[in-house]
Design a protein around this motif. Structure first.
Motif, PDB file in Angstrom:
ATOM      1  N   ASP A   1       0.702  -1.133   0.032  1.00 49.72           N
ATOM      2  CA  ASP A   1       0.028   0.006  -0.067  1.00 49.72           C
ATOM      3  C   ASP A   1       0.780   1.259  -0.026  1.00 49.72           C
ATOM      4  OD1 ASP A   1      -1.978   2.180   0.285  1.00 49.72           O
ATOM      5  OD2 ASP A   1      -2.763   1.367   2.179  1.00 49.72           O
ATOM      6  N   GLU A   2       0.831   2.152  -1.049  1.00 51.90           N
ATOM      7  CA  GLU A   2       1.636   3.159  -1.256  1.00 51.90           C
ATOM      8  C   GLU A   2       1.047   4.088  -0.057  1.00 51.90           C
ATOM      9  OE1 GLU A   2       4.360   4.017  -2.889  1.00 51.90           O
ATOM     10  OE2 GLU A   2       4.211   1.974  -3.717  1.00 51.90           O
ATOM     11  N   GLU A   3      -0.198   4.159   0.232  1.00 50.06           N
ATOM     12  CA  GLU A   3      -0.575   5.507   1.076  1.00 50.06           C
ATOM     13  C   GLU A   3      -0.068   5.046   2.427  1.00 50.06           C
ATOM     14  OE1 GLU A   3      -4.672   7.565   2.723  1.00 50.06           O
ATOM     15  OE2 GLU A   3      -4.841   5.785   1.369  1.00 50.06           O
ATOM     16  N   LEU A   4       0.013   3.817   2.816  1.00 57.15           N
ATOM     17  CA  LEU A   4       0.598   3.441   4.148  1.00 57.15           C
ATOM     18  C   LEU A   4       2.245   3.725   4.034  1.00 57.15           C
ATOM     19  CD1 LEU A   4       0.554   2.262   6.819  1.00 57.15           C
ATOM     20  CD2 LEU A   4       0.853  -0.115   5.793  1.00 57.15           C
ATOM     21  N   LYS A   5       2.957   3.429   3.129  1.00 57.53           N
ATOM     22  CA  LYS A   5       4.111   3.761   2.815  1.00 57.53           C
ATOM     23  C   LYS A   5       4.365   5.323   3.166  1.00 57.53           C
ATOM     24  CE  LYS A   5       7.202   3.019  -0.743  1.00 57.53           C
ATOM     25  NZ  LYS A   5       7.266   1.980  -2.093  1.00 57.53           N
TER      26      LYS A   5
END
Length: 200
Positions: A60-64
């Motif tokens: 997940d890019e958002e979590l990253k």
């Protein structure tokens, strides 16, 4: 609030004022009539929230991005349920003792659900129901507690800045710098907490 469409976070994070009953802590404990609390009101108390894609947390890019922006270098998982957690009964009791931490508490439900209870400006309990896909950050110094709901299961990702310190300071620990900082940052407008006005 107006006529905007619903905040997508509301599907995975709901909050309400609790009743005073001492029935099973895992029940919802709604007041009668129900009194819901908005995500914006939680933010005013310093409780931040996101809705993320729990089925793809590895990629997940958002979590990253959240982790990079907020410096959350440490990550692990905690499964809370009778089968998985050693000394389950004792731990659940401890989690439900009102306490604070000297660092943020970051929890992301990747499966299951549970309740995080936080105090409002007038010391009333707000129950925050965190469901799969919801992530919350409780600020350092906020008094809170945790319990499972009646499903008896949550798998939560725990994030932390640097090496994790999980020390709970059971109430009262008002002399801790983290508590004073919290009061100044979030309750410093004097609403319901006159003592803050005199503390310089």
């Amino acid at each position: 609030m107006g006529g905007q469409e619903k905040d997508p976070r509301e599907e995975v994070i709901q909050a309400w004022y609790m009743d005073d009953s001492d029935e099973d802590q895992r029940l919802p404990h709604h007041k009668e009539p129900k009194e819901f609390v908005s995500i914006d009101t939680l933010a005013e108390l310093g409780v931040l929230s996101w809705r993320l894609d729990a089925d793809n947390y590895e990629t997940d890019e958002e979590l990253k991005k959240i982790r990079e922006d907020r410096g959350y270098s440490y990550m692990d998982f905690c499964e809370v349920c009778p089968e998985k957690l050693p000394n389950y009964e004792e731990k659940i009791k401890n989690f439900f003792e009102e306490h604070l931490h000297t660092d943020e508490e970051i929890r992301y439900a990747v499966a299951g659900s549970g309740y995080f209870d936080v105090r409002d400006r007038n010391e009333k309990w707000i129950r925050v129901w965190l469901k799969k896909g919801g992530m919350i950050v409780l600020p350092a110094g906020i008094y809170h507690r945790f319990t499972l709901d009646t499903d008896n299961y949550i798998k939560a990702m725990r994030l932390f800045i640097g090496d994790p310190i999980w020390t709970p300071y059971n109430r009262p620990h008002d002399h801790l710098p983290a508590r004073k900082e919290y009061l100044k940052a979030f309750l410093g407008n004097g609403v319901g907490d006159r003592a803050v006005d005199t503390a310089t």
